[in-house]
Design an enzyme around this catalytic site. Structure first.
Site, PDB file in Angstrom:
ATOM      1  N   ASP A 110      35.046  21.838  -1.690  1.00  0.00           N
ATOM      2  CA  ASP A 110      33.569  22.347  -1.500  1.00  0.00           C
ATOM      3  C   ASP A 110      32.698  20.953  -1.391  1.00  0.00           C
ATOM      4  O   ASP A 110      31.870  21.075  -2.618  1.00  0.00           O
ATOM      5  CB  ASP A 110      33.276  23.378  -2.368  1.00  0.00           C
ATOM      6  CG  ASP A 110      34.123  24.553  -2.242  1.00  0.00           C
ATOM      7  OD1 ASP A 110      34.577  24.715  -1.189  1.00  0.00           O
ATOM      8  OD2 ASP A 110      34.068  25.422  -3.317  1.00  0.00           O
ATOM      9  N   ASP A 145      43.544  29.235  -1.114  1.00  0.00           N
ATOM     10  CA  ASP A 145      42.256  28.720  -1.979  1.00  0.00           C
ATOM     11  C   ASP A 145      42.421  28.881  -3.148  1.00  0.00           C
ATOM     12  O   ASP A 145      43.567  29.745  -3.725  1.00  0.00           O
ATOM     13  CB  ASP A 145      41.012  29.496  -1.169  1.00  0.00           C
ATOM     14  CG  ASP A 145      39.889  28.821  -1.831  1.00  0.00           C
ATOM     15  OD1 ASP A 145      39.889  27.567  -2.146  1.00  0.00           O
ATOM     16  OD2 ASP A 145      38.788  29.447  -1.763  1.00  0.00           O
ATOM     17  N   GLU A 201      44.330  26.095  -7.980  1.00  0.00           N
ATOM     18  CA  GLU A 201      44.411  25.048  -9.033  1.00  0.00           C
ATOM     19  C   GLU A 201      45.084  25.675 -10.266  1.00  0.00           C
ATOM     20  O   GLU A 201      45.751  24.831 -10.970  1.00  0.00           O
ATOM     21  CB  GLU A 201      42.994  24.467  -9.546  1.00  0.00           C
ATOM     22  CG  GLU A 201      42.079  23.899  -8.359  1.00  0.00           C
ATOM     23  CD  GLU A 201      41.584  24.757  -7.447  1.00  0.00           C
ATOM     24  OE1 GLU A 201      41.459  25.894  -7.774  1.00  0.00           O
ATOM     25  OE2 GLU A 201      41.826  24.266  -6.001  1.00  0.00           O
TER      26      GLU A 201
END
Ligand code: GLC
Length: 763
Positions: free
Chosen positions: A482, A410, A413
């Site tokens: 999300d 997770d 980025e």
């Protein structure tokens, strides 16, 4: 507007106790970027001077640049205008080009040039692609011609409509800050790749670029697409041919999907967060008691000790080894979230080792780049380096020793908690392959590669990643992050997944039920149904969402939910086989209807999808709806439940317990119904399939074909013993093997080991 959003974001940060860190990071970042981040300042291209053949390729010489053209006769073209950071693409072999009068020819294609740009044509002179001469200054821009009723898809993970035309998108991997809905942009995974369909031809353009870019798809000018890049290189590929072959060729450049383990396709249950071993055990027990298949369960960030990656919280997860053993005995795997942010804490081994060995990303002056994420101030390994990836990969052994089977990457980025400005790394932060501004979109990709390269030495890993770049399926699965909980967003997920397919990504899925919000039973059930053939079949939700385990919706709905999950599990052999075939061909598994029909009416079908070539899913996407129109690609299709043969446009009833699913005639589908059954869907032309069957981590191949007159040929790997066949759409009275005839019932019969040939006796 921008300012208001900034203020709003700023105010939201007050509550999280890290305001000081957020401000201190944002200030530091701005200071460094103002000193070290430099915009491009490129010379104009200038006039065209001459063309020259050199070795196998051709140069078009311009005043200030030499455009190198390389090509392959099967429709792969590479255009290199500038150099730039080295990116993870394969060096493919090109063919020998011919050059006459400034026109390049190869195979059945030609490329010519005039003051308006480059023209790619087929042997009939049909224009496939027109790219204008790029414009270089502070940005590198490349425009493409739009012809008429064109369709565009791709760019990675885009929450846009089925046709991206008429919109502007940014390509900058970005944490959607906890929640997003349709049209939100950019999201976690962006790739400068675009599929362009027009006038019965199609091509894909892919830019080797991992920096910040914007794409205007006929928004400012109806007749042009323009890519604007803030960093180098300007190197791009144009790939043409039929759509499936385009993706095979593309995968030669960016890598083919890896072979995942069989279990990863089963039902996965997640939540932010299951808080203790005891809680995980009780959930798994409940699945067992209720007879609901469960393949894996997840631990979100709260399993860690102060959010330190590669640790377990010893109060809540002191017995992980026992827990994973307990789960294993029940056929359930444990998957843990893994963060790329390493808590700044002297004494914490991972941190100390990385500091000592210089593994963290630094600012250009040599200071380590620190920024706040879950563990407060943290540093980030430079995953672009081989040695760093090797070091990081080995750390997964600790998790493996504790029995963890899969990993969920997770925040890669990378996501950073800022007080203002872009919520990722400073543009000036230095990585081994370039400044962050040049290689930002590769951060997650290299984290996934680090884990994959190590884990794949001993097993087929399961890695689920939020971010990535071109070719990410060679290392990891991607989910859409999300998303909000809404009917609109459920449908948006399909479109986003289709754009990922159009970007060459095969292993995809979404948070079933949406991440933020609490779906009612109807929405949850329809969401599960819509995802029935998504490669990833995972329920996940946010902390504040109501609990979402199958029994949480009440007795009334439990049966329906259980049946959907069971239906999914019955298709696992087929899903797995398709995944293996995708790893061989490079063609993504989830496909839009327009891949299979040139009818303009079918181009914009945005509420159906195909899984492989043979299965069409038409989910219900509207509230309180129990019927819908299904548009079928050419040919005859079988209704999965009734075997009714249908074609064209049909209306179907779909009460809450029904997912409209159709099987293409002529296909053979593998299902697990207690034993493996191959379902043959009769067609006038015969049926055939190549099926890959999981044989304990290895793949066994089964080739089966049924001729028009009912002769079956079957070849199978040695691990496949007897095979059960069920016919649909024609009455089979019996079978003849070696001259011996046997009558059968229910169109069902077994082909024993050693039998490779038999004759069907039709009515
Ligand atoms: C991010 C992830 C989400 C996860 C949460 C906590 O928002 O996208 O899936 O539950 O972080 O780790």
């Amino acid at each position: 507007m921008q300012l208001l959003e900034e203020i709003d974001g700023f105010l939201k940060t007050f509550g999280d106790g890290m305001l000081k860190d957020r401000i201190s990071y944002s200030l530091t970042r701005d200071r460094y970027d103002s000193i070290y981040y430099k915009k491009l300042n490129m010379k104009k291209i200038g006039r065209f001077l001459s063309a020259e053949k050199s070795n196998k390729y051709v140069y078009f010489h311009f005043e200030n640049y030499d455009l190198k053209v390389e090509a392959r006769g099967d429709g792969v073209f590479k255009f290199s205008w500038t150099d730039g950071p080295k990116l993870p693409v394969e060096n493919i072999e090109f063919d020998d080009l011919q050059l006459h009068d400034n026109t390049v020819s190869v195979g059945n294609y030609s490329i010519s040039l005039d003051e308006n740009g480059l023209y790619l044509k087929d042997q009939d002179g049909k224009l496939i692609y027109q790219g204008y001469i790029p414009d270089f200054n502070e940005v590198l821009s490349q425009s493409l011609r739009i012809f008429g009723d064109d369709l565009f898809s791709g760019l990675g993970e885009k929450a846009g409509p089925i046709n991206l035309r008429g919109h502007v998108y940014r390509l900058w991997n970005h944490d959607a800050k906890g929640s997003y809905g349709p049209d939100s942009d950019p999201l976690y995974l962006n790739i400068p790749v675009l599929l362009h369909l027009h006038d019965d031809v199609s091509y894909l353009i892919f830019f080797e670029n991992a920096g910040d870019a914007t794409v205007d798809i006929g928004f400012s000018r109806e007749d042009k697409v323009t890519f604007y890049f803030k960093s180098k290189p300007m190197v791009y590929y144009v790939i043409t041919g039929d759509i499936k072959s385009i993706y095979s060729k593309f995968s030669e450049i960016t890598g083919k999907p890896y072979r995942p383990p069989y279990w990863a396709f089963g039902f996965q249950q997640s939540r932010y967060s299951y808080m203790s071993s005891a809680e995980v055990r009780s959930i798994v027990d409940r699945f067992n008691e209720l007879g609901i298949p469960l393949s894996a369960i997840y631990l979100d960030i709260d399993y860690m000790d102060e959010f330190k990656v590669f640790t377990f919280n010893s109060d809540r997860f002191w017995d992980v080894k026992d827990l994973t053993k307990y789960l294993g005995e029940r056929g359930v795997r444990l998957i843990t979230i893994m963060e790329p942010n390493v808590k700044m804490e002297p004494g914490y081994t991972i941190y100390d080792e990385a500091v000592k060995n210089g593994y963290f990303i630094k600012y250009p002056d040599g200071n380590i780049f620190y920024a706040p994420v879950w563990p407060l101030m943290a540093a980030f390994p430079d995953f672009s380096r081989n040695d760093v990836r090797e070091w990081w990969g080995k750390k997964y052994d600790f998790m493996k020793k504790n029995g963890v089977s899969g990993f969920w990457h997770d925040m890669n980025e990378p996501a950073i908690f800022v007080a203002w400005g872009d919520n990722s790394m400073a543009l000036s932060a230095a990585q081994s392959n370039g400044s962050h501004s040049e290689v930002h979109n590769l951060f997650g990709y290299y984290m996934d590669k680090a884990a994959y390269d190590h884990l794949s030495k001993t097993e087929r890993p399961f890695i689920l990643s939020r971010s990535g770049w071109a070719g990410i399926s060679r290392y990891a699965w991607i989910w859409t992050g999300d998303t909000e909980t809404s009917w609109k967003e459920m449908k948006q997920n399909l479109l986003t997944i289709l754009h990922m397919s159009a970007s060459g990504i095969s292993l995809t899925g979404c948070d079933i039920g949406g991440f933020v919000g609490s779906p009612d039973a109807e929405l949850f059930i329809r969401w599960l149904q819509s995802a029935i053939f998504y490669p990833l079949f995972r329920v996940h939700s946010n902390k504040k969402s109501k609990r979402r385990e199958p029994w949480e919706f009440g007795e009334k709905y439990l049966g329906i939910i259980r049946d959907i999950i069971k239906l999914r599990h019955s298709f696992l052999p087929q899903i797995y086989s398709e995944a293996i075939s995708s790893s061989i061909t490079g063609i993504p598994m989830i496909r839009p209807v327009y891949w299979y029909s040139s009818n303009p009416d079918m181009l914009l079908v945005d509420d159906e999808y195909l899984f492989g070539d043979s299965i069409l899913v038409a989910p219900i996407f509207s509230e309180h709806s129990t019927s819908r129109i299904v548009k079928l690609p050419p040919g005859l299709w079988y209704n999965l439940y009734s075997d009714e043969k249908v074609f064209g446009e049909i209306k179907v009833e779909a009460p809450l317990n029904m997912i409209p699913i159709y099987i293409r005639s002529g296909s053979i589908i593998a299902r697990d119904e207690g034993k493996l059954i191959l379902h043959v869907f009769h067609s006038e032309e015969g049926e055939s399939a190549k099926i890959y069957i999981d044989a304990g981590g290895e793949d066994s191949e089964l080739d089966i074909s049924v001729s028009k007159d009912g002769k079956i040929n079957i070849h199978r790997g040695s691990s496949i013993k007897a095979v059960t066949i069920k016919f649909h759409g024609v009455y089979v009275k019996g079978i003849t093997i070696n001259g011996n005839t046997k009558y059968i019932e229910d169109n069902l019969f077994e082909i024993e080991e050693g039998v490779n040939e038999l004759q069907l006796i039709f009515q």
